[in-house]
Design a protein around this motif. Structure first.
Motif, PDB file in Angstrom:
ATOM      1  N   ASN A 168       0.814  -1.205   0.000  1.00 46.29           N
ATOM      2  CA  ASN A 168       0.000   0.000   0.000  1.00 46.29           C
ATOM      3  C   ASN A 168       0.854   1.263   0.000  1.00 46.29           C
ATOM      4  N   TYR A 169       0.405   2.245  -0.774  1.00 45.79           N
ATOM      5  CA  TYR A 169       1.029   3.570  -0.841  1.00 45.79           C
ATOM      6  C   TYR A 169      -0.048   4.596  -0.519  1.00 45.79           C
ATOM      7  N   PHE A 170       0.335   5.576   0.301  1.00 49.97           N
ATOM      8  CA  PHE A 170      -0.595   6.576   0.793  1.00 49.97           C
ATOM      9  C   PHE A 170      -0.083   7.963   0.412  1.00 49.97           C
ATOM     10  N   PRO A 171      -0.753   8.666  -0.504  1.00 48.70           N
ATOM     11  CA  PRO A 171      -0.257   9.990  -0.885  1.00 48.70           C
ATOM     12  C   PRO A 171      -0.637  11.070   0.126  1.00 48.70           C
ATOM     13  N   GLY A 172       0.333  11.980   0.343  1.00 54.33           N
ATOM     14  CA  GLY A 172       0.072  13.252   1.001  1.00 54.33           C
ATOM     15  C   GLY A 172       0.068  14.271  -0.124  1.00 54.33           C
ATOM     16  N   ASP A 173       0.070  15.533   0.184  1.00 54.40           N
ATOM     17  CA  ASP A 173       0.044  16.528  -0.901  1.00 54.40           C
ATOM     18  C   ASP A 173       1.323  16.504  -1.731  1.00 54.40           C
ATOM     19  N   SER A 174       2.484  16.386  -1.086  1.00 51.96           N
ATOM     20  CA  SER A 174       3.766  16.497  -1.795  1.00 51.96           C
ATOM     21  C   SER A 174       4.657  15.278  -1.626  1.00 51.96           C
ATOM     22  N   ALA A 175       4.134  14.205  -1.085  1.00 54.16           N
ATOM     23  CA  ALA A 175       4.943  13.003  -0.863  1.00 54.16           C
ATOM     24  C   ALA A 175       4.036  11.783  -0.837  1.00 54.16           C
ATOM     25  N   VAL A 176       4.659  10.639  -1.013  1.00 57.31           N
ATOM     26  CA  VAL A 176       3.955   9.362  -0.919  1.00 57.31           C
ATOM     27  C   VAL A 176       4.552   8.629   0.283  1.00 57.31           C
ATOM     28  N   PHE A 177       3.700   7.941   1.019  1.00 57.02           N
ATOM     29  CA  PHE A 177       4.121   7.260   2.233  1.00 57.02           C
ATOM     30  C   PHE A 177       3.776   5.778   2.164  1.00 57.02           C
ATOM     31  N   THR A 178       4.524   4.990   2.925  1.00 61.37           N
ATOM     32  CA  THR A 178       4.155   3.607   3.207  1.00 61.37           C
ATOM     33  C   THR A 178       4.026   3.507   4.726  1.00 61.37           C
ATOM     34  N   PHE A 179       3.462   2.413   5.189  1.00 59.98           N
ATOM     35  CA  PHE A 179       3.273   2.247   6.627  1.00 59.98           C
ATOM     36  C   PHE A 179       4.242   1.211   7.148  1.00 59.98           C
ATOM     37  N   ASP A 180       4.992   1.567   8.180  1.00 58.52           N
ATOM     38  CA  ASP A 180       5.933   0.658   8.825  1.00 58.52           C
ATOM     39  C   ASP A 180       5.223   0.025  10.023  1.00 58.52           C
ATOM     40  N   ASN A 181       4.938  -1.264   9.926  1.00 56.22           N
ATOM     41  CA  ASN A 181       4.198  -1.948  10.991  1.00 56.22           C
ATOM     42  C   ASN A 181       4.969  -2.016  12.299  1.00 56.22           C
ATOM     43  N   LYS A 182       6.290  -2.099  12.229  1.00 53.93           N
ATOM     44  CA  LYS A 182       7.085  -2.164  13.458  1.00 53.93           C
ATOM     45  C   LYS A 182       7.041  -0.837  14.207  1.00 53.93           C
ATOM     46  N   LEU A 183       7.178   0.252  13.470  1.00 53.83           N
ATOM     47  CA  LEU A 183       7.160   1.580  14.085  1.00 53.83           C
ATOM     48  C   LEU A 183       5.739   2.103  14.298  1.00 53.83           C
ATOM     49  N   LYS A 184       4.778   1.490  13.617  1.00 52.01           N
ATOM     50  CA  LYS A 184       3.388   1.965  13.597  1.00 52.01           C
ATOM     51  C   LYS A 184       3.332   3.439  13.166  1.00 52.01           C
ATOM     52  N   ARG A 185       4.073   3.711  12.094  1.00 55.38           N
ATOM     53  CA  ARG A 185       4.158   5.069  11.564  1.00 55.38           C
ATOM     54  C   ARG A 185       4.239   5.034  10.046  1.00 55.38           C
ATOM     55  N   PHE A 186       3.795   6.131   9.442  1.00 53.65           N
ATOM     56  CA  PHE A 186       3.967   6.322   8.008  1.00 53.65           C
ATOM     57  C   PHE A 186       5.356   6.893   7.784  1.00 53.65           C
ATOM     58  N   ILE A 187       6.000   6.395   6.732  1.00 49.87           N
ATOM     59  CA  ILE A 187       7.328   6.905   6.393  1.00 49.87           C
ATOM     60  C   ILE A 187       7.328   7.322   4.922  1.00 49.87           C
ATOM     61  N   ASP A 247       8.204   7.563   1.141  1.00 47.89           N
ATOM     62  CA  ASP A 247       8.664   6.526   0.235  1.00 47.89           C
ATOM     63  C   ASP A 247       8.979   7.153  -1.127  1.00 47.89           C
ATOM     64  N   THR A 248      10.121   6.812  -1.682  1.00 50.26           N
ATOM     65  CA  THR A 248      10.529   7.386  -2.971  1.00 50.26           C
ATOM     66  C   THR A 248      10.539   6.348  -4.095  1.00 50.26           C
ATOM     67  N   THR A 249       9.853   5.226  -3.905  1.00 54.49           N
ATOM     68  CA  THR A 249       9.785   4.200  -4.947  1.00 54.49           C
ATOM     69  C   THR A 249       9.392   4.799  -6.290  1.00 54.49           C
ATOM     70  N   PHE A 250       8.454   5.724  -6.265  1.00 57.08           N
ATOM     71  CA  PHE A 250       7.954   6.341  -7.501  1.00 57.08           C
ATOM     72  C   PHE A 250       8.439   7.780  -7.659  1.00 57.08           C
ATOM     73  N   GLY A 251       9.568   8.076  -7.037  1.00 58.34           N
ATOM     74  CA  GLY A 251      10.192   9.385  -7.175  1.00 58.34           C
ATOM     75  C   GLY A 251       9.665  10.389  -6.177  1.00 58.34           C
ATOM     76  N   LEU A 252      10.087  11.629  -6.387  1.00 60.98           N
ATOM     77  CA  LEU A 252       9.672  12.747  -5.548  1.00 60.98           C
ATOM     78  C   LEU A 252       8.592  13.551  -6.264  1.00 60.98           C
ATOM     79  N   PHE A 253       7.834  14.283  -5.498  1.00 64.30           N
ATOM     80  CA  PHE A 253       6.761  15.115  -6.037  1.00 64.30           C
ATOM     81  C   PHE A 253       6.892  16.530  -5.457  1.00 64.30           C
ATOM     82  N   PRO A 254       7.973  17.235  -5.834  1.00 64.51           N
ATOM     83  CA  PRO A 254       8.255  18.536  -5.219  1.00 64.51           C
ATOM     84  C   PRO A 254       7.215  19.610  -5.513  1.00 64.51           C
ATOM     85  N   ASN A 255       6.461  19.465  -6.577  1.00 64.86           N
ATOM     86  CA  ASN A 255       5.441  20.464  -6.907  1.00 64.86           C
ATOM     87  C   ASN A 255       4.090  20.146  -6.281  1.00 64.86           C
ATOM     88  N   GLY A 256       4.043  19.108  -5.482  1.00 61.74           N
ATOM     89  CA  GLY A 256       2.784  18.746  -4.830  1.00 61.74           C
ATOM     90  C   GLY A 256       1.750  18.312  -5.841  1.00 61.74           C
TER      91      GLY A 256
END
Length: 168
Positions: free
Chosen positions: A63-82, A84-93
């Protein structure tokens, strides 16, 4: 907004208010969901999801979760979104206004992020070659959905109509 199940059988549901819910079903001995034991967890900005937009995209079972200017994945160990640059950066939002990530039958990922249209082609090492120029002529259209067919034709659903793209 979205409901997706990943390869670990986690169900994620997005909302319009920057919150995501993870639903972990528990089954009885007959294989029927036991709602009394099912777990529902709420996640959001406090859990690392910066400016979440409520969408959930599943690519290769992850699963990938978009924010306005970044894409995140969920780390189950940390229980946090981190981030993710698998699909590059999105500097223009722009992911908050228009976003779509769709995997086709060849494993290519068609991405709409604001006015950016990116094609991510899988490489042998598991990463992706990113191309922001191939579909640049479509950048001014408001695209809500992308539908790739098995025959290589990709349909872009826009507010101006249906756009047919043939890779050949």
């Amino acid at each position: 907004w979205e409901i997706r199940e990943n390869k670990d059988r986690e169900i994620w549901a997005g909302t319009q208010n920057e919150a995501l819910y993870r639903i972990t079903l528990t089954y009885n001995n007959l294989g029927i969901p036991d709602l009394a034991k099912t777990k529902v967890e709420r996640f959001g900005a406090a859990d690392g999801l910066s400016r979440g937009v409520g969408n959930v995209y599943t690519i290769k079972g992850k699963n990938y979760f978009p924010g306005d200017s970044a894409v995140f994945t969920f780390d189950n160990k940390l229980k946090r979104f981190i981030p993710d640059t698998t699909f590059g950066l999105f500097p223009n939002g722009g992911l908050a206004t228009e976003s779509e990530f769709v995997e086709d039958q060849q494993g290519k990922v068609w991405i709409r992020a604001g006015k950016l249209i990116r094609l991510a082609t899988p490489k042998p090492d598991g990463s992706y070659a990113l191309d922001d120029t191939k579909l640049g002529s479509l950048s001014e259209f408001t695209i809500q959905r992308i539908y790739p067919e098995e025959n290589g034709i990709v349909w872009f659903c826009s507010t101006d109509g249906l756009i047919r793209y043939d890779e050949k």
